[in-house]
Design an enzyme around this catalytic site. Structure first.
Site, PDB file in Angstrom:
ATOM      1  N   LYS A  14      36.706  26.616  35.353  1.00 35.11           N
ATOM      2  CA  LYS A  14      36.931  28.041  35.101  1.00 35.11           C
ATOM      3  C   LYS A  14      38.279  28.312  34.462  1.00 35.11           C
ATOM      4  O   LYS A  14      38.385  29.074  33.514  1.00 35.11           O
ATOM      5  CB  LYS A  14      36.883  28.840  36.407  1.00 35.11           C
ATOM      6  CG  LYS A  14      35.581  28.826  37.124  1.00 35.11           C
ATOM      7  CD  LYS A  14      35.628  29.747  38.343  1.00 35.11           C
ATOM      8  CE  LYS A  14      36.723  29.427  39.334  1.00 35.11           C
ATOM      9  NZ  LYS A  14      36.565  28.128  40.016  1.00 35.11           N
ATOM     10  N   ARG A  89      36.220  36.298  46.121  1.00 36.07           N
ATOM     11  CA  ARG A  89      35.590  35.173  46.810  1.00 36.07           C
ATOM     12  C   ARG A  89      34.634  35.636  47.896  1.00 36.07           C
ATOM     13  O   ARG A  89      33.844  34.846  48.391  1.00 36.07           O
ATOM     14  CB  ARG A  89      36.661  34.293  47.470  1.00 36.07           C
ATOM     15  CG  ARG A  89      37.348  33.361  46.501  1.00 36.07           C
ATOM     16  CD  ARG A  89      38.476  32.636  47.222  1.00 36.07           C
ATOM     17  NE  ARG A  89      39.384  32.045  46.261  1.00 36.07           N
ATOM     18  CZ  ARG A  89      39.300  30.796  45.830  1.00 36.07           C
ATOM     19  NH1 ARG A  89      38.364  30.008  46.279  1.00 36.07           N
ATOM     20  NH2 ARG A  89      40.147  30.330  44.938  1.00 36.07           N
ATOM     21  N   ARG A 123      40.633  12.571  41.372  1.00 36.53           N
ATOM     22  CA  ARG A 123      42.007  13.078  41.251  1.00 36.53           C
ATOM     23  C   ARG A 123      42.976  12.214  42.049  1.00 36.53           C
ATOM     24  O   ARG A 123      42.701  11.815  43.167  1.00 36.53           O
ATOM     25  CB  ARG A 123      42.077  14.515  41.767  1.00 36.53           C
ATOM     26  CG  ARG A 123      41.493  15.507  40.808  1.00 36.53           C
ATOM     27  CD  ARG A 123      42.191  16.815  40.897  1.00 36.53           C
ATOM     28  NE  ARG A 123      42.058  17.422  42.213  1.00 36.53           N
ATOM     29  CZ  ARG A 123      41.975  18.731  42.409  1.00 36.53           C
ATOM     30  NH1 ARG A 123      42.015  19.548  41.381  1.00 36.53           N
ATOM     31  NH2 ARG A 123      41.871  19.217  43.614  1.00 36.53           N
ATOM     32  N   ARG A 156      44.960  12.832  47.608  1.00 41.49           N
ATOM     33  CA  ARG A 156      45.168  13.822  48.664  1.00 41.49           C
ATOM     34  C   ARG A 156      43.980  13.789  49.606  1.00 41.49           C
ATOM     35  O   ARG A 156      42.857  13.565  49.185  1.00 41.49           O
ATOM     36  CB  ARG A 156      45.264  15.229  48.063  1.00 41.49           C
ATOM     37  CG  ARG A 156      46.557  15.477  47.352  1.00 41.49           C
ATOM     38  CD  ARG A 156      46.826  16.993  47.236  1.00 41.49           C
ATOM     39  NE  ARG A 156      48.181  17.191  46.764  1.00 41.49           N
ATOM     40  CZ  ARG A 156      48.485  17.727  45.575  1.00 41.49           C
ATOM     41  NH1 ARG A 156      47.534  18.136  44.773  1.00 41.49           N
ATOM     42  NH2 ARG A 156      49.728  17.859  45.203  1.00 41.49           N
ATOM     43  N   ARG A 167      34.441  21.394  51.345  1.00 40.84           N
ATOM     44  CA  ARG A 167      34.964  22.511  50.538  1.00 40.84           C
ATOM     45  C   ARG A 167      33.853  23.160  49.727  1.00 40.84           C
ATOM     46  O   ARG A 167      33.781  24.379  49.607  1.00 40.84           O
ATOM     47  CB  ARG A 167      36.029  22.005  49.548  1.00 40.84           C
ATOM     48  CG  ARG A 167      37.432  21.930  50.125  1.00 40.84           C
ATOM     49  CD  ARG A 167      38.308  21.022  49.289  1.00 40.84           C
ATOM     50  NE  ARG A 167      38.710  21.599  48.010  1.00 40.84           N
ATOM     51  CZ  ARG A 167      39.229  20.881  47.010  1.00 40.84           C
ATOM     52  NH1 ARG A 167      39.400  19.576  47.148  1.00 40.84           N
ATOM     53  NH2 ARG A 167      39.579  21.463  45.892  1.00 40.84           N
TER      54      ARG A 167
END
Ligand SMILES: [Zn+2]
Length: 209
Positions: A14, A89, A123, A156, A167
């Site tokens: 996005k 959200r 990541r 992470r 998530r």
């Protein structure tokens, strides 16, 4: 005037599309995360109040975020339109936003869970300087080490597969009522967000036409 909202899970692209499109259309790209950080940094009354919640480890209440957003929406920079990325959200936020500024289009970035898992779990970041890498799309020159300082890269904990799955599930549960809300208003467009950035950009322009 174009008033747009981009909805979609983390990792759907996005932000990248929003920055490019806002520039092309000459409208203001608004990210509530950035607005919040700038209020805190500038020490405005709203920023100081928000900081109190953040320091206590609590979510910043909607009324504060909406008050900051309202000021941005009324500013001259947004007179030609705006593109909100990552907000609302929740259904309550969507209803409040409707009272501030009726939207023209809401674009839902529809992307396969497999693609998201692949993007998010690849990541890595440098614990020394904070640079973020992606093992597939933005790998370091030397495998496993930061380009800038040679520090070993780490993953992470919230980028590990089980955390990413959680998530995404939380995101889906929160967003489902939003999709229904905007579909009922006839404003929702579904965008196939799978594939390279340029391909998605072309589809996006078609979805806005
Ligand atoms: Zn580094």
């Amino acid at each position: 005037v174009q008033r747009l909202v981009f909805l979609g899970p983390p990792g759907a692209g996005k932000g990248t599309q929003a920055a490019a499109l806002a520039q092309v259309l000459g409208i203001k790209h608004l990210s509530t995360g950035e607005i919040l950080r700038s209020h805190v940094a500038a020490g405005t009354p709203l920023g100081r109040e928000a900081e109190g919640f953040m320091t206590a480890g609590q979510l910043v209440p909607d009324r504060l975020v909406l008050a900051m957003l309202e000021a941005e929406l009324r500013a001259p920079a947004a007179s030609a339109g705006f593109l909100l990325d990552g907000f609302p959200r929740t259904l309550a936020q969507a209803e409040a936003l409707d009272g501030l500024a009726p939207l023209d289009r809401v674009i839902f970035f529809d992307i396969g869970e497999g693609t998201l898992l692949e993007r998010l779990t690849q990541r890595r970041h440098c614990p020394q300087c904070g640079l973020v890498y992606n093992l597939v799309t933005k790998p370091p020159a030397t495998p496993g080490r930061c380009d800038q300082d040679g520090t070993p890269l780490v993953q992470r904990s919230d980028d590990r597969e089980d955390a990413v799955r959680t998530r995404l599930r939380v995101y889906q549960e929160q967003t489902a009522p939003l999709l229904e809300f905007y579909t009922r208003q006839g404003r929702l467009r579904r965008l196939d967000a799978n594939g390279p950035v340029e391909v998605v950009a072309t589809r996006l322009r078609a979805a806005l036409g």
